[in-house]
Design a protein around this motif. Sequence first.
Motif, PDB file in Angstrom:
ATOM      1  N   PRO A   1     -13.736   4.080  20.520  1.00 22.42           N
ATOM      2  CA  PRO A   1     -14.320   4.370  21.679  1.00 22.42           C
ATOM      3  C   PRO A   1     -14.865   3.013  22.573  1.00 22.42           C
ATOM      4  O   PRO A   1     -14.626   3.036  23.724  1.00 22.42           O
ATOM      5  CB  PRO A   1     -15.692   4.938  21.100  1.00 22.42           C
ATOM      6  N   LEU A   2     -14.715   1.934  22.017  1.00 22.09           N
ATOM      7  CA  LEU A   2     -14.650   0.867  22.559  1.00 22.09           C
ATOM      8  C   LEU A   2     -13.636   0.543  23.582  1.00 22.09           C
ATOM      9  O   LEU A   2     -13.623  -0.100  24.719  1.00 22.09           O
ATOM     10  CB  LEU A   2     -14.855  -0.369  21.819  1.00 22.09           C
ATOM     11  N   GLU A   3     -12.283   1.108  23.217  1.00 20.81           N
ATOM     12  CA  GLU A   3     -11.193   0.847  23.864  1.00 20.81           C
ATOM     13  C   GLU A   3     -11.188   1.721  25.436  1.00 20.81           C
ATOM     14  O   GLU A   3     -10.271   1.736  26.218  1.00 20.81           O
ATOM     15  CB  GLU A   3     -10.161   1.325  23.247  1.00 20.81           C
ATOM     16  N   THR A   4     -12.140   2.568  25.366  1.00 25.48           N
ATOM     17  CA  THR A   4     -12.327   3.382  26.710  1.00 25.48           C
ATOM     18  C   THR A   4     -13.321   2.374  27.706  1.00 25.48           C
ATOM     19  O   THR A   4     -13.340   2.965  28.839  1.00 25.48           O
ATOM     20  CB  THR A   4     -13.109   4.751  26.332  1.00 25.48           C
ATOM     21  N   THR A   5     -13.536   1.360  27.404  1.00 24.54           N
ATOM     22  CA  THR A   5     -14.354   0.532  28.185  1.00 24.54           C
ATOM     23  C   THR A   5     -13.612  -0.808  28.410  1.00 24.54           C
ATOM     24  O   THR A   5     -12.615  -0.990  27.896  1.00 24.54           O
ATOM     25  CB  THR A   5     -15.517   0.198  27.489  1.00 24.54           C
ATOM     26  N   PRO A   6     -13.967  -1.371  29.589  1.00 33.61           N
ATOM     27  CA  PRO A   6     -13.245  -2.667  30.007  1.00 33.61           C
ATOM     28  C   PRO A   6     -13.282  -3.864  28.682  1.00 33.61           C
ATOM     29  O   PRO A   6     -14.496  -3.987  28.034  1.00 33.61           O
ATOM     30  CB  PRO A   6     -13.897  -3.352  31.122  1.00 33.61           C
ATOM     31  N   PRO A   7     -12.226  -4.390  28.503  1.00 29.27           N
ATOM     32  CA  PRO A   7     -12.214  -5.403  27.481  1.00 29.27           C
ATOM     33  C   PRO A   7     -13.136  -6.514  27.730  1.00 29.27           C
ATOM     34  O   PRO A   7     -13.010  -6.780  29.000  1.00 29.27           O
ATOM     35  CB  PRO A   7     -10.702  -5.466  27.421  1.00 29.27           C
ATOM     36  N   ALA A   8     -13.780  -7.081  26.701  1.00 25.76           N
ATOM     37  CA  ALA A   8     -14.439  -8.276  27.057  1.00 25.76           C
ATOM     38  C   ALA A   8     -13.237  -9.246  27.544  1.00 25.76           C
ATOM     39  O   ALA A   8     -13.772 -10.466  28.078  1.00 25.76           O
ATOM     40  CB  ALA A   8     -14.823  -8.812  25.822  1.00 25.76           C
TER      41      ALA A   8
ATOM     42  N   ARG B   1      -6.128  -7.981  23.833  1.00 28.56           N
ATOM     43  CA  ARG B   1      -7.225  -7.379  24.499  1.00 28.56           C
ATOM     44  C   ARG B   1      -8.473  -7.235  23.279  1.00 28.56           C
ATOM     45  O   ARG B   1      -7.957  -6.985  22.302  1.00 28.56           O
ATOM     46  CB  ARG B   1      -7.170  -5.865  25.065  1.00 28.56           C
TER      47      ARG B   1
ATOM     48  N   TRP C   1     -12.617  -6.295  22.536  1.00 29.51           N
ATOM     49  CA  TRP C   1     -13.603  -5.631  22.796  1.00 29.51           C
ATOM     50  C   TRP C   1     -14.752  -6.031  21.633  1.00 29.51           C
ATOM     51  O   TRP C   1     -14.373  -6.153  20.394  1.00 29.51           O
ATOM     52  CB  TRP C   1     -13.575  -4.103  22.680  1.00 29.51           C
TER      53      TRP C   1
ATOM     54  N   ALA D   1     -18.782  -5.274  20.054  1.00 29.16           N
ATOM     55  CA  ALA D   1     -20.053  -4.748  19.773  1.00 29.16           C
ATOM     56  C   ALA D   1     -20.799  -5.498  18.698  1.00 29.16           C
ATOM     57  O   ALA D   1     -20.261  -6.159  18.186  1.00 29.16           O
ATOM     58  CB  ALA D   1     -19.749  -3.284  19.724  1.00 29.16           C
TER      59      ALA D   1
END
Length: 319
Positions: free
Chosen positions: A187-194, A248, A250, A252
């Motif tokens: 699910p983190l991959e659906t958000t913009p990468p850090a 890329r 991400w 959390a």
Amino acid sequence: MRTGAAAGHRGYFHETAFYSSDEEFLAIVVPFLQGALEAGEPAVVTLSDANEKLVREAVPEASGLSFGDVEYGHPAGVITTYRKLLAGHVARGASQIRAVGDVPHPGMDMPWEAWARYEATVNHAYDEFPLWGLCPYDTRTTPADVLVDVMATHPYTATADGQHLANVRFEDPARFLARRSPAGADPLETTPPATIVIDPTPAAARHAVLDVAATSDLNHIELDDLVFAVSEAVSNGICHGRPPVRVRLWAAPDRIVATITDHGGGPTNPFIGLLPTTGTFTAGLGLWLVHQMSPHVALRRTDDGFTVRLTAGVPNLTN
């Protein structure tokens, strides 16, 4: 001479069994282990704490079994450990080795992607040894899609009433790995990468991981392993893929996800990363090192190219 259901079999006798109660578990596993003790065969036991307790209580001679010789951490590491262990037993004259283990899956709070590849690959990885391996799965906790994969990766099945059957649903391991859909995105991959880095050097990729780690709670061992694995994956993309190589990241609090993508087609070897290789000029060595350092590795081939996804920390179980 080999004994039991594997008598007369050459190589790895890879068997699974499904059970839905403690009684069924014991009906499957206890005769398997007692047969090893009676025949004087080495028996390796790698079970959950609850299942190990059941076995110790049910098998009076449990002290003759080998508990804890193998830990199901990194699938590639398990293969390496087992191969050394099996080679040692054969060198000491064993004509058969038995092993029973609880393979991780989402019902045990572990992603299945890498372990599905493991269950297919070991048909090849252990076939030079006189191993009888039993992989029991608890249908009360194992997801249905995992059970489908289990049936596709085991040539034989055992039942609670003592039968040992050829499995007509078994698939050639290479075919299974080629046709199986890759793991879904975290699910983190659906958000913009850090962070996104294009064509980094391995050193630049390592620094990028360290930069995003400030927002996570990874311990230093998890972080060190991820830094190494990302660096190796980038080196693999540079040496064996097609540019550009894109990293890329991400982050959390409980995990970091890294994807390393190049625009090549990826390696053709379906067992890549899980088996050691002596080919230092192929992708096999780098991806084997990646799998040694990261327990959660997924390989994806898409129209965009070949992607290595690494997860450090607490994995998301939807993938």
